[in-house]
Structure formats: structure tokens, C-alpha cells
Motif scaffolding. Structure first.
Motif, PDB file in Angstrom:
ATOM      1  N   GLU A  26      28.212   9.915 -18.917  1.00  0.00           N
ATOM      2  CA  GLU A  26      27.195   9.064 -18.297  1.00  0.00           C
ATOM      3  C   GLU A  26      27.529   8.778 -16.834  1.00  0.00           C
ATOM      4  N   LEU A  27      28.810   8.528 -16.547  1.00  0.00           N
ATOM      5  CA  LEU A  27      29.197   8.211 -15.174  1.00  0.00           C
ATOM      6  C   LEU A  27      28.988   9.403 -14.243  1.00  0.00           C
ATOM      7  N   LEU A  28      29.307  10.591 -14.719  1.00  0.00           N
ATOM      8  CA  LEU A  28      29.130  11.780 -13.888  1.00  0.00           C
ATOM      9  C   LEU A  28      27.650  12.104 -13.691  1.00  0.00           C
ATOM     10  N   GLU A  29      26.828  11.824 -14.703  1.00  0.00           N
ATOM     11  CA  GLU A  29      25.400  12.128 -14.592  1.00  0.00           C
ATOM     12  C   GLU A  29      24.706  11.248 -13.549  1.00  0.00           C
ATOM     13  N   VAL A  30      25.117   9.988 -13.442  1.00  0.00           N
ATOM     14  CA  VAL A  30      24.453   9.083 -12.498  1.00  0.00           C
ATOM     15  C   VAL A  30      25.077   9.136 -11.112  1.00  0.00           C
ATOM     16  N   SER A  31      26.091   9.965 -10.918  1.00  0.00           N
ATOM     17  CA  SER A  31      26.765  10.072  -9.620  1.00  0.00           C
ATOM     18  C   SER A  31      26.221  11.255  -8.835  1.00  0.00           C
ATOM     19  N   ALA A  32      26.148  11.073  -7.530  1.00  0.00           N
ATOM     20  CA  ALA A  32      25.766  12.164  -6.636  1.00  0.00           C
ATOM     21  C   ALA A  32      26.926  13.157  -6.528  1.00  0.00           C
ATOM     22  N   PRO A  33      26.672  14.376  -6.059  1.00  0.00           N
ATOM     23  CA  PRO A  33      27.751  15.365  -5.967  1.00  0.00           C
ATOM     24  C   PRO A  33      28.975  14.875  -5.192  1.00  0.00           C
ATOM     25  N   TYR A  34      28.767  14.186  -4.045  1.00  0.00           N
ATOM     26  CA  TYR A  34      29.930  13.729  -3.282  1.00  0.00           C
ATOM     27  C   TYR A  34      30.663  12.604  -4.016  1.00  0.00           C
ATOM     28  N   THR A 110      42.930   1.288 -19.952  1.00  0.00           N
ATOM     29  CA  THR A 110      42.490   2.623 -20.381  1.00  0.00           C
ATOM     30  C   THR A 110      42.050   3.487 -19.199  1.00  0.00           C
ATOM     31  N   LEU A 111      42.415   3.078 -17.992  1.00  0.00           N
ATOM     32  CA  LEU A 111      41.995   3.835 -16.813  1.00  0.00           C
ATOM     33  C   LEU A 111      42.560   5.254 -16.796  1.00  0.00           C
ATOM     34  N   PRO A 112      43.834   5.454 -17.127  1.00  0.00           N
ATOM     35  CA  PRO A 112      44.329   6.846 -17.175  1.00  0.00           C
ATOM     36  C   PRO A 112      43.556   7.714 -18.170  1.00  0.00           C
ATOM     37  N   ALA A 113      43.222   7.142 -19.320  1.00  0.00           N
ATOM     38  CA  ALA A 113      42.462   7.900 -20.318  1.00  0.00           C
ATOM     39  C   ALA A 113      41.044   8.200 -19.822  1.00  0.00           C
ATOM     40  N   LEU A 114      40.432   7.245 -19.118  1.00  0.00           N
ATOM     41  CA  LEU A 114      39.094   7.483 -18.562  1.00  0.00           C
ATOM     42  C   LEU A 114      39.155   8.564 -17.488  1.00  0.00           C
ATOM     43  N   ASN A 115      40.194   8.545 -16.666  1.00  0.00           N
ATOM     44  CA  ASN A 115      40.352   9.597 -15.656  1.00  0.00           C
ATOM     45  C   ASN A 115      40.516  10.964 -16.307  1.00  0.00           C
ATOM     46  N   ALA A 116      41.288  11.009 -17.389  1.00  0.00           N
ATOM     47  CA  ALA A 116      41.457  12.277 -18.106  1.00  0.00           C
ATOM     48  C   ALA A 116      40.112  12.756 -18.673  1.00  0.00           C
ATOM     49  N   ALA A 117      39.313  11.818 -19.173  1.00  0.00           N
ATOM     50  CA  ALA A 117      37.994  12.185 -19.699  1.00  0.00           C
ATOM     51  C   ALA A 117      37.073  12.668 -18.586  1.00  0.00           C
ATOM     52  N   LEU A 118      37.155  12.036 -17.413  1.00  0.00           N
ATOM     53  CA  LEU A 118      36.342  12.467 -16.276  1.00  0.00           C
ATOM     54  C   LEU A 118      36.711  13.887 -15.857  1.00  0.00           C
ATOM     55  N   LEU A 119      38.005  14.174 -15.812  1.00  0.00           N
ATOM     56  CA  LEU A 119      38.436  15.519 -15.432  1.00  0.00           C
ATOM     57  C   LEU A 119      38.042  16.549 -16.491  1.00  0.00           C
ATOM     58  N   ALA A 120      38.091  16.152 -17.760  1.00  0.00           N
ATOM     59  CA  ALA A 120      37.737  17.086 -18.831  1.00  0.00           C
ATOM     60  C   ALA A 120      36.244  17.371 -18.855  1.00  0.00           C
ATOM     61  N   ARG A 121      35.423  16.375 -18.526  1.00  0.00           N
ATOM     62  CA  ARG A 121      33.974  16.526 -18.603  1.00  0.00           C
ATOM     63  C   ARG A 121      33.361  17.025 -17.305  1.00  0.00           C
ATOM     64  N   TYR A 122      34.117  17.039 -16.230  1.00  0.00           N
ATOM     65  CA  TYR A 122      33.563  17.330 -14.902  1.00  0.00           C
ATOM     66  C   TYR A 122      32.858  18.677 -14.859  1.00  0.00           C
ATOM     67  N   SER A 123      33.508  19.710 -15.390  1.00  0.00           N
ATOM     68  CA  SER A 123      32.947  21.065 -15.308  1.00  0.00           C
ATOM     69  C   SER A 123      31.779  21.270 -16.269  1.00  0.00           C
ATOM     70  N   GLU A 124      31.604  20.347 -17.237  1.00  0.00           N
ATOM     71  CA  GLU A 124      30.549  20.515 -18.230  1.00  0.00           C
ATOM     72  C   GLU A 124      29.241  19.879 -17.805  1.00  0.00           C
ATOM     73  N   ILE A 125      29.277  19.043 -16.762  1.00  0.00           N
ATOM     74  CA  ILE A 125      28.079  18.342 -16.333  1.00  0.00           C
ATOM     75  C   ILE A 125      27.270  19.244 -15.419  1.00  0.00           C
ATOM     76  N   GLY A 126      26.004  19.441 -15.743  1.00  0.00           N
ATOM     77  CA  GLY A 126      25.127  20.255 -14.899  1.00  0.00           C
ATOM     78  C   GLY A 126      24.917  19.591 -13.557  1.00  0.00           C
ATOM     79  N   MET A 127      25.201  20.295 -12.484  1.00  0.00           N
ATOM     80  CA  MET A 127      25.083  19.709 -11.151  1.00  0.00           C
ATOM     81  C   MET A 127      23.634  19.550 -10.733  1.00  0.00           C
ATOM     82  N   TYR A 128      22.730  20.236 -11.410  1.00  0.00           N
ATOM     83  CA  TYR A 128      21.323  20.175 -11.010  1.00  0.00           C
ATOM     84  C   TYR A 128      20.463  19.792 -12.217  1.00  0.00           C
ATOM     85  N   ARG A 129      20.801  18.683 -12.807  1.00  0.00           N
ATOM     86  CA  ARG A 129      20.095  18.194 -13.991  1.00  0.00           C
ATOM     87  C   ARG A 129      18.661  17.836 -13.610  1.00  0.00           C
ATOM     88  N   THR A 130      17.709  18.401 -14.345  1.00  0.00           N
ATOM     89  CA  THR A 130      16.300  18.163 -14.049  1.00  0.00           C
ATOM     90  C   THR A 130      15.682  17.338 -15.168  1.00  0.00           C
TER      91      THR A 130
END
Length: 366
Positions: A26-34, A110-130
Motif C-alpha cells: 500500500e505504501l509503495l502504491e501511493v508513493s510517487a516514483p521519486y 518493527t521498522l527494520p521488518a517494514l524496511n525489509a518488506a519494502l525492499l522485498a515488494r519494491y520490484s513487484e509494484i507496477g510503476m505505471y498502475r492504471t
């Protein structure tokens, strides 16, 4: 970010891992590319124990002035030794829901675990979600272009072709075809009462302005197709974050009110807090201030498990988002269908009028 162990998720159970993975998505989806790049950079720095300030400053150099200033101020705060989460609280670089999630994770450890989840999910999030909302506006923009072209063609037809056809028919003593007369009448009324065409647009403008502004944002390269949730969806997802963290209602409300964009989103939260302090139930108080629906409050009151309540809030947010997009899609299809029918009638009148004019001239020559 805070110091982590060699395995950030070693102290996180399976349920928490699933919840953190969902939160990261959810966090990656609502974030802009930068903003995604910044999140990934900070997560890598925390994981590998790297000073983040130089890397954040290098990212700021790549950004336009509108975004560069805030990221540079963030880098300066980090250079001075300010904790990452505290610096992000002071300088609003990330979306408010992301800021809330980081603050909650930092507080719960749980910040380290959230960071690990962000890194694991980063490549799976579509950069151009329509979303369907973007698709609806794309259809409307194409329709607007078509209407503009048709208006120009009809204007040319009325200014140049019709007067010449009239003069030719008068020479041969032939009347204008009924279809061409009807087209001329429609165009005369359209020119005479032009302001009536703008009236529906003026009425719909307050309801469509937010969605249209979100559509225009997608053309900014730095926020390319950034997904923006509606206020009702954002409220439910923010409530899911602090419910999942296990915070008390009072602590969660204070944390939400401490973030300026979220404070604007939760307009009745102070009144809901007063109700809770007077002994009213948490979900009942939020429903009374229309932060969530009564149906949501009844469902949430049936469970005492924080993870279940967070899941219910996320499910409600997703269902509301899908319902809003479906309703907007139906209205868009009806509107586009009506406009296409109107354009089809005008095209038929124009083509048949010109064709019948030529036939009448040929008949008169015989």
C-alpha cells in the motif's frame, strides 16, 4: 533508521510478516516514483548501516526545484544526526499515510521488518498502475478531442458549404432538403444558446475537479501515474495502520492529529476523541462523526483482534474504492454514449443533407 539485527524479521511472527507485506504494498502504491526511490534508499541505508545524508542529497540534485528544496532540507537534517523518522515528520517529503506507517513502525520496533518488506515488494509494484478513474478520464479527453474536431467541421460546413449550396439551389429553384434544414436549425439554436452548453460543465465542475486534477498529475514525470486514494479510502487505510500496530485509540488519534495532511483528512477526529473519552465505543464514535460508516463500525465491534480489525478496514477501503470507480465508470459510459449518439445524429444530418442537395441539383438539371 533505528539499529537492526542481522535478520530484521527474526522477531516478527508470520501474521505480522503478512501484515507488513500488505502495508509495504500500500505504501509503495501511493508513493510517487521519486518517493519510492527515497524509501528504498533509506531502507538500504538502514539495512547496511550506511549514512543516508549523502545519498539523499544526491537524489535531491536530480529533482526539479519544486521537490529539491524539501529533499535537501531532509538531507541536512540527517547530516545533523536527526533520526530518519523524526526528520520525515518535520519535513513532509512522503505521503501522509507513509509517514504514519513509518512513525508507527518506529514506535513498535518493527521498522527494520517494514524496511525489509519494502525492499522485498519494491520490484513487484507496477510503476505505471492504471486505475479505472484514469481510464475514464482518458476516454473523456478523447471524446473532448472528437467533439472539438466535429465542431470545427460543422462550423466550416455552416460557414462555407451551406451558403454556397443555398445559392446554387436558389438558381435552380430547388428547396433545401429537410435534413439540411434541420441541421441548420440545430446549429442556429446551438449558436444562439451557446451558454446552455456550458451550464452542465459548470454544475459538474465541483464534483469532478478533484478527479480531473488527479488525472492531470499523471502527466508530471516525477509523479507519473501516482495512485491517489479518495478521502474515505485514505481514512480507512490510515485507521488500519494504527489498529494493526496495537496502539490505544487515544494514542492512535494523537498520532494522526500530529500529521497535518491527515488532520485535514480526519476533520471530525477531535469530536470522536471527545466521545471516546466520555466512554463511548471507539468505532461507534468514529461512525458518529462519519469517519467510517455505521456498517463498518458494527463489523469492527464484533472483533477484538487488532489484525482482524485492520483486515476489515482494508477490505472496506478496497470495496469502497472499487464501488466508487465502478459508479464513475457507469456514469462515464452513459455520458460518452449520449454524446456519441448526438454526434452521430449530426453527422447523419450533415452527410444526408449534402448528398440530397447534390441529388436535387442533378434532378433539376434533367
Amino acid at each position: 533508521m533505528s539499529e537492526s539485527s542481522s535478520n530484521p524479521s527474526s522477531n516478527v511472527d508470520l501474521g505480522q510478516k503478512f501484515a507488513l507485506a500488505q502495508t509495504a504494498t500500500e505504501l509503495l502504491e501511493v508513493s510517487a516514483p521519486y518517493q519510492r526511490a527515497l524509501l528504498r534508499m533509506l531502507a538500504v541505508c538502514e539495512r547496511d548501516n550506511i549514512a543516508p545524508a549523502p545519498l539523499v542529497l544526491s537524489l535531491a540534485i536530480e529533482l526539479p526545484a519544486k521537490y529539491r528544496d524539501r529533499v535537501e532540507r531532509l538531507a541536512e537534517q540527517l547530516k545533523q544526526g536527526v533520526d530518519v523518522v523524526d526528520a520525515l515528520d518535520e519535513i513532509p517529503v512522503l505521503p501522509p499515510s507513509v509517514e504514519l506507517a513509518l512513525r508507527l513502525a518506529n514506535q513498535n520496533g518493527t521498522l527494520p521488518a517494514l524496511n525489509a518488506a519494502l525492499l522485498a515488494r519494491y520490484s513487484e509494484i507496477g510503476m505505471y498502475r492504471t486505475s479505472r478513474e484514469e481510464s475514464n478520464w482518458s476516454k473523456c479527453m478523447r471524446l473532448a478531442g472528437l467533439v472539438f474536431v466535429m465542431t470545427c467541421l460543422l462550423a466550416y460546413l455552416m460557414i462555407n458549404v451551406v451558403p454556397e449550396s443555398k445559392s446554387m439551389l436558389e438558381e435552380f429553384g430547388v428547396e433545401l432538403p429537410s435534413t439540411l434544414q434541420l441541421l441548420i436549425t440545430i446549429c442556429d439554436y446551438a449558436v444562439k444558446f451557446w451558454f446552455l452548453w456550458l451550464l452542465p460543465l459548470i454544475i459538474l465542475l465541483p464534483f469532478c475537479f478533484g478527479a480531473f486534477r488527479r488525472y492531470l498529475r499523471r502527466w508530471n514525470p516525477l509523479i507519473w501515474r501516482q495512485h491517489v486514494d479518495s478521502p474515505s479510502v485514505s481514512r480507512r487505510r490510515s485507521l488500519a495502520l494504527f489498529t494493526q500496530s496495537g496502539l490505544s485509540a487515544k494514542s492512535g488519534i494523537e498520532m494522526i492529529l500530529g500529521i497535518q495532511p491527515l488532520r485535514r483528512l480526519f476533520k471530525g477526529l477531535n469530536q470522536a476523541n471527545d466521545r471516546i473519552e466520555k466512554g463511548q465505543g471507539k468505532w461507534e464514535s468514529l461512525a458518529a462523526e462519519k469517519i467510517i460508516s455505521k456498517r463498518d463500525a458494527e463489523a469492527l465491534a464484533l472483533s477484538t483482534n487488532a489484525d482482524t480489525q485492520a483486515w476489515l478496514l482494508r477490505w472496506s477501503a478496497t470495496a469502497r474504492q472499487n464501488r466508487n470507480e465502478s459508479q464513475a465508470g457507469v456514469l462515464t459510459r452513459i455520458f460518452i454514449g449520449v454524446v456519441y449518439v448526438a454526434l452521430g445524429i449530426l453527422v447523419f444530418l450533415a452527410c444526408s443533407g449534402v448528398f440530397l442537395t447534390l441529388i436535387n441539383i442533378m434532378k433539376s438539371l434533367q
